[in-house]
Design an enzyme around this catalytic site. Structure first.
Site, PDB file in Angstrom:
ATOM      1  N   ASP A  94       0.851  -1.186   0.000  1.00 21.93           N
ATOM      2  CA  ASP A  94       0.000   0.000   0.000  1.00 21.93           C
ATOM      3  C   ASP A  94       0.888   1.238   0.000  1.00 21.93           C
ATOM      4  OD1 ASP A  94      -2.129   1.699   0.135  1.00 21.93           O
ATOM      5  OD2 ASP A  94      -2.957   0.893   1.997  1.00 21.93           O
ATOM      6  N   VAL A  95       1.075   1.818  -1.193  1.00 21.05           N
ATOM      7  CA  VAL A  95       1.938   3.001  -1.344  1.00 21.05           C
ATOM      8  C   VAL A  95       1.201   4.186  -1.954  1.00 21.05           C
ATOM      9  CG1 VAL A  95       4.164   1.814  -1.417  1.00 21.05           C
ATOM     10  CG2 VAL A  95       2.825   2.029  -3.519  1.00 21.05           C
ATOM     11  N   LYS A  96       0.126   3.907  -2.677  1.00 18.19           N
ATOM     12  CA  LYS A  96      -0.698   4.953  -3.298  1.00 18.19           C
ATOM     13  C   LYS A  96       0.143   5.944  -4.096  1.00 18.19           C
ATOM     14  CE  LYS A  96      -4.337   4.632   0.223  1.00 18.19           C
ATOM     15  NZ  LYS A  96      -3.673   3.739   1.199  1.00 18.19           N
ATOM     16  N   ARG A  97       1.056   5.436  -4.894  1.00 19.96           N
ATOM     17  CA  ARG A  97       1.906   6.301  -5.709  1.00 19.96           C
ATOM     18  C   ARG A  97       1.122   6.847  -6.905  1.00 19.96           C
ATOM     19  NH1 ARG A  97       5.110   6.699  -1.581  1.00 19.96           N
ATOM     20  NH2 ARG A  97       6.873   5.266  -1.462  1.00 19.96           N
TER      21      ARG A  97
END
Length: 278
Positions: A94-97
């Site tokens: 989960d990094v939401k880049r």
């Protein structure tokens, strides 16, 4: 090379429809009797891997909680990823880049290139710069058998102001994202490799999520207020593609390994009942 969609479909069939997050925030470390430092982080992550790595289909480390300890925290994240994959779980980081051009391509290499120390099975991304700007991520995923989950209708209440806003063409922003991802997954069997993040807390969406033909990650369950029963309201005919995601509801049972496993088994049973009606 087997696609992520196919691997996820098999993992869910074998282990059940459940994703458990690893979110070692300070309050949870304290609840486990651990110090809020890299040693506490490592003990927390290792315990979750021991408890769930060989029994949960997908495990979702939240990168920020590792990054806050700098290079030593990232080293713990790398170790956690390796251990989870050895145990047989798919790893969704989960990094939401979200970015453009060479920068998003660099993110793709960091997370989806097998030679990278941060190589995972799938990542979360933000489409705010345009779904098309994420093309290098989608291309890398397709080439390397990885997956991508795009934020669409999120569980936080602040998201609605942007996601439900209407474009000049009359569609909501969320619908634009849904339509573009549906096109990417068209014809994929048994499931596309580009999924959406759709919160379990949002109620009826008014969107045809079944048309996405990809996995639908459903956060917001448990501590954030939604129950497994809410999945039927939110997803309707798209239920077969839903991957329910729990974090605190399961992690709060730690640090005892048996208690963590029991908590995961309990929410998995709830999810099975909600998704199948049995």
């Amino acid at each position: 090379m087997e696609s992520f969609g196919a691997r996820l479909h098999r993992a869910v069939a074998e282990r059940g429809p459940l994703c458990v997050g690893i979110d070692p925030h300070p309050g949870l470390l304290a609840r486990w009797g651990l110090d809020d430092d890299v040693h506490g982080l490592e003990r927390f992550a290792d315990t979750v891997v021991e408890a769930l790595g060989d029994r949960v289909a997908v495990v979702k480390p939240q990168s920020a909680f590792f990054e806050r300890f700098g290079s030593r925290g990232v080293a713990v994240l790398e170790s956690t990823i390796r251990q989870l994959r050895l145990a047989g779980s798919l790893v969704l980081l989960d990094v939401k880049r979200g970015d453009i051009g060479s920068t998003v391509a660099a993110y793709a290499s960091a997370y989806l290139e097998p030679s990278s120390p941060l190589h995972v099975d799938a990542v979360t991304v933000s489409p705010y710069l345009g779904v098309g700007a994420l093309a290098p991520m989608f291309d890398m995923a397709a080439a390397k058998g990885g997956g991508v989950f795009v934020l669409a209708l999120t569980s936080n209440p602040e998201g609605a102001a942007v996601q439900r806003a209407r474009t000049a063409g009359g569609r909501t922003v969320a619908q634009v994202v849904i339509d573009e991802i549906s096109q990417l997954n068209a014809g994929a069997q048994p499931l596309g490799s580009v999924g959406l993040v759709v919160g379990a807390t949002i109620g009826e969406t008014g969107h045809d999520l079944a048309a996405v033909n990809g996995p639908l990650l459903a956060p917001g369950l448990g501590a954030q207020g939604a129950s497994a029963a809410d999945l039927r309201v939110v997803f309707g005919s798209a239920l077969p593609a839903v991957l329910p995601a729990y974090s605190r509801e399961v992690l709060a049972a730690g640090p005892d390994v048996a208690a963590l496993r029991a908590a995961a088994d309990r929410v998995l049973a709830d999810c099975r009942a909600a998704l199948t009606g049995s």
